[in-house]
Design an enzyme around this catalytic site. Structure first.
Site, PDB file in Angstrom:
ATOM      1  N   ALA A  47      16.037   6.993  12.864  1.00  0.00           N
ATOM      2  CA  ALA A  47      16.127   5.685  11.867  1.00  0.00           C
ATOM      3  C   ALA A  47      16.189   6.400  10.322  1.00  0.00           C
ATOM      4  CB  ALA A  47      14.870   4.898  11.867  1.00  0.00           C
ATOM      5  N   LYS A  48      15.604   7.501  10.085  1.00  0.00           N
ATOM      6  CA  LYS A  48      15.664   8.239   8.890  1.00  0.00           C
ATOM      7  C   LYS A  48      16.848   9.024   8.682  1.00  0.00           C
ATOM      8  CE  LYS A  48      11.588   6.694   7.135  1.00  0.00           C
ATOM      9  NZ  LYS A  48      11.637   5.720   6.120  1.00  0.00           N
TER      10      LYS A  48
ATOM     11  N   TYR B 104      11.786   7.465  15.070  1.00  0.00           N
ATOM     12  CA  TYR B 104      11.766   7.625  13.369  1.00  0.00           C
ATOM     13  C   TYR B 104      12.534   8.529  12.871  1.00  0.00           C
ATOM     14  CZ  TYR B 104       8.688   8.255   8.995  1.00  0.00           C
ATOM     15  OH  TYR B 104       8.701   8.264   7.834  1.00  0.00           O
TER      16      TYR B 104
ATOM     17  N   VAL C 199      11.187  -7.403   6.587  1.00  0.00           N
ATOM     18  CA  VAL C 199      12.523  -6.840   6.272  1.00  0.00           C
ATOM     19  C   VAL C 199      13.491  -6.633   7.413  1.00  0.00           C
ATOM     20  CG1 VAL C 199      12.043  -6.284   3.995  1.00  0.00           C
ATOM     21  CG2 VAL C 199      11.866  -4.556   5.887  1.00  0.00           C
TER      22      VAL C 199
ATOM     23  N   ARG D 263       0.931  -1.064   0.031  1.00  0.00           N
ATOM     24  CA  ARG D 263       0.156  -0.077   0.020  1.00  0.00           C
ATOM     25  C   ARG D 263       0.848   1.145  -0.011  1.00  0.00           C
ATOM     26  NH1 ARG D 263      -0.711  -1.477   6.101  1.00  0.00           N
ATOM     27  NH2 ARG D 263       0.614   0.368   7.052  1.00  0.00           N
TER      28      ARG D 263
HETATM   29  P1  NAD Z   1       2.296   2.588   4.872  1.00  0.00           P
HETATM   30  O1  NAD Z   1       2.216   2.474   6.388  1.00  0.00           O
HETATM   31  O2  NAD Z   1       1.102   3.173   4.052  1.00  0.00           O
HETATM   32  O3  NAD Z   1       3.209   1.753   4.093  1.00  0.00           O
HETATM   33  C1  NAD Z   1       4.208   1.016   4.761  1.00  0.00           C
HETATM   34  C2  NAD Z   1       4.364  -0.238   4.228  1.00  0.00           C
HETATM   35  O4  NAD Z   1       5.441  -0.890   4.897  1.00  0.00           O
HETATM   36  C3  NAD Z   1       3.054  -1.277   4.741  1.00  0.00           C
HETATM   37  O5  NAD Z   1       2.768  -1.810   3.332  1.00  0.00           O
HETATM   38  C4  NAD Z   1       3.743  -2.016   5.724  1.00  0.00           C
HETATM   39  O6  NAD Z   1       2.987  -3.298   5.491  1.00  0.00           O
HETATM   40  C5  NAD Z   1       4.954  -2.291   5.254  1.00  0.00           C
HETATM   41  N1  NAD Z   1       5.705  -2.756   6.413  1.00  0.00           N
HETATM   42  C6  NAD Z   1       5.904  -2.114   7.534  1.00  0.00           C
HETATM   43  N2  NAD Z   1       6.915  -3.161   8.418  1.00  0.00           N
HETATM   44  C7  NAD Z   1       7.300  -4.202   7.382  1.00  0.00           C
HETATM   45  C8  NAD Z   1       8.347  -5.071   7.681  1.00  0.00           C
HETATM   46  N3  NAD Z   1       8.668  -5.365   8.938  1.00  0.00           N
HETATM   47  N4  NAD Z   1       8.672  -5.711   6.543  1.00  0.00           N
HETATM   48  C9  NAD Z   1       8.022  -5.426   5.243  1.00  0.00           C
HETATM   49  N5  NAD Z   1       7.025  -4.591   5.015  1.00  0.00           N
HETATM   50  C10 NAD Z   1       6.654  -3.722   6.068  1.00  0.00           C
HETATM   51  O7  NAD Z   1       3.147   4.263   4.761  1.00  0.00           O
HETATM   52  P2  NAD Z   1       3.912   4.982   3.531  1.00  0.00           P
HETATM   53  O8  NAD Z   1       3.466   6.358   4.090  1.00  0.00           O
HETATM   54  O9  NAD Z   1       3.447   4.355   2.304  1.00  0.00           O
HETATM   55  O10 NAD Z   1       5.260   4.773   3.941  1.00  0.00           O
HETATM   56  C11 NAD Z   1       6.297   4.224   3.097  1.00  0.00           C
HETATM   57  C12 NAD Z   1       7.727   4.856   3.340  1.00  0.00           C
HETATM   58  O11 NAD Z   1       7.611   6.248   3.111  1.00  0.00           O
HETATM   59  C13 NAD Z   1       8.064   4.585   4.478  1.00  0.00           C
HETATM   60  O12 NAD Z   1       9.421   4.340   4.738  1.00  0.00           O
HETATM   61  C14 NAD Z   1       7.983   5.786   5.470  1.00  0.00           C
HETATM   62  O13 NAD Z   1       8.720   6.084   6.485  1.00  0.00           O
HETATM   63  C15 NAD Z   1       8.180   7.018   4.175  1.00  0.00           C
HETATM   64  N6  NAD Z   1       7.852   8.168   4.265  1.00  0.00           N
HETATM   65  C16 NAD Z   1       6.508   8.548   4.275  1.00  0.00           C
HETATM   66  C17 NAD Z   1       5.851   9.745   4.407  1.00  0.00           C
HETATM   67  C18 NAD Z   1       4.511  10.040   4.530  1.00  0.00           C
HETATM   68  O14 NAD Z   1       4.122  11.225   4.918  1.00  0.00           O
HETATM   69  N7  NAD Z   1       3.552   9.124   4.363  1.00  0.00           N
HETATM   70  C19 NAD Z   1       6.741  10.866   4.538  1.00  0.00           C
HETATM   71  C20 NAD Z   1       7.946  10.576   4.592  1.00  0.00           C
HETATM   72  C21 NAD Z   1       8.613   9.504   4.449  1.00  0.00           C
END
Ligand code: NAD
Length: 247
Positions: A158-159, A155, A64, A15
């Site tokens: 980590a980032k 978070y 992962v 997703r």
């Molecule tokens: P989301 O929660 O919709 O998707 C995260 C996905 O990672 C999910 O499908 C989840 O099942 C999967 N996941 C979680 N733990 C896992 C594991 N141990 N092994 C395999 N898969 C795993 O979030 P998103 O917003 O789509 O985030 C995607 C990436 O973008 C992340 O790294 C997040 O930190 C980063 N991010 C998101 C935003 C934002 O505003 N949404 C901003 C900056 C960075």
């Protein structure tokens, strides 16, 4: 097509941003390995959607953060597709709280998925990429890793770690024709941000010059560019996709 013949692995692609990146890479001609941890149904639906559009995709379950599972994931991709050209480390979680109230488990789990998970997948992918003398690694970081954010010490650490990993690995593998870059998304409309309160969203919006939240497709566009021929001479970079938020 830009990426035809190439194979891409996207972690956490069931997703959100990962899903949009997987779709966009498939549209650009790549065969796509979709990794998921718990969202099996969504991952299988995504694979079917890509196939229906004339592409090729397959989904594999793996947490992962577990070294063995990440290694097995990359092995499965290599066995099935015969190569791995593009790795997108995207799987991530949040467990927000102020430091004083943050439990050790919330610190450990966020670091395990968002930082060690990236290390695990990079480590598994580097050997085949080195042998092939080509590769693109794209790490999804966050503007929070650049600027920090109250309530997210785990978070943000980590980032910021992902950014350090990206630059260091870029220096290690540049001579093998492997590029390593990070994308730092701002505030993107996904399940992760939908959980935020209306107050926080309104506050965030005030800090975004483009005046809107980002869409997962906004991030996917850059991922496709970084995977493609136009980015051959770009490595060790952190590129924000944030509507101007962090400048
Ligand atoms: P989301 O929660 O919709 O998707 C995260 C996905 O990672 C999910 O499908 C989840 O099942 C999967 N996941 C979680 N733990 C896992 C594991 N141990 N092994 C395999 N898969 C795993 O979030 P998103 O917003 O789509 O985030 C995607 C990436 O973008 C992340 O790294 C997040 O930190 C980063 N991010 C998101 C935003 C934002 O505003 N949404 C901003 C900056 C960075």
């Amino acid at each position: 097509m830009l990426l035809s013949g190439q194979v891409a692995l996207v972690t956490g692609a069931g997703r959100g941003i990962g899903r949009a990146i997987a779709l966009a890479l498939a549209e650009a001609g790549a065969r796509v390995a979709i990794n998921y941890n718990t969202s099996a149904q969504a991952a299988l639906e995504l694979a079917a959607e890509i196939a229906a559009a004339g592409g090729e995709a397959r989904a594999w379950q793996a947490d992962v953060s577990e070294t063995d599972q990440a290694a097995a994931l990359v092995d499965n991709v290599l066995q099935h597709f015969g190569r791995l050209d593009i790795l997108v480390n995207n799987a991530g979680i949040t467990r927000d709280n102020l430091l004083l109230r943050m439990g050790e488990e919330d610190w450990d789990r966020v670091l395990a998925v968002n930082l060690k998970g990236y290390f695990n997948c990079c480590k598994a992918a580097i050997r085949p990429m080195t042998r092939a003398r080509r590769g693109r690694i794209i790490n999804i970081a966050s503007v929070v890793g650049l600027r920090g954010n109250a309530g997210q010490v785990n978070y943000a650490a980590a980032k910021a770690g992902v950014i350090g990993l990206t630059k260091s690995l870029a220096r290690e593998v540049g001579s093998r024709n492997i590029t390593v870059n990070a994308i730092a998304p701002g505030f993107i409309e996904t399940d992760m941000t939908r959980a935020l309160t209306r107050d926080i969203r309104e506050q965030m919006l005030k800090n975004i010059p483009l005046g809107r939240l980002g869409e997962p497709a906004d991030v996917a566009g850059l991922a496709v560019f970084l995977a493609g021929p136009g980015a051959a001479y770009i490595t060790g970079q952190v590129i924000a996709v944030d509507g101007g938020m962090a400048m």
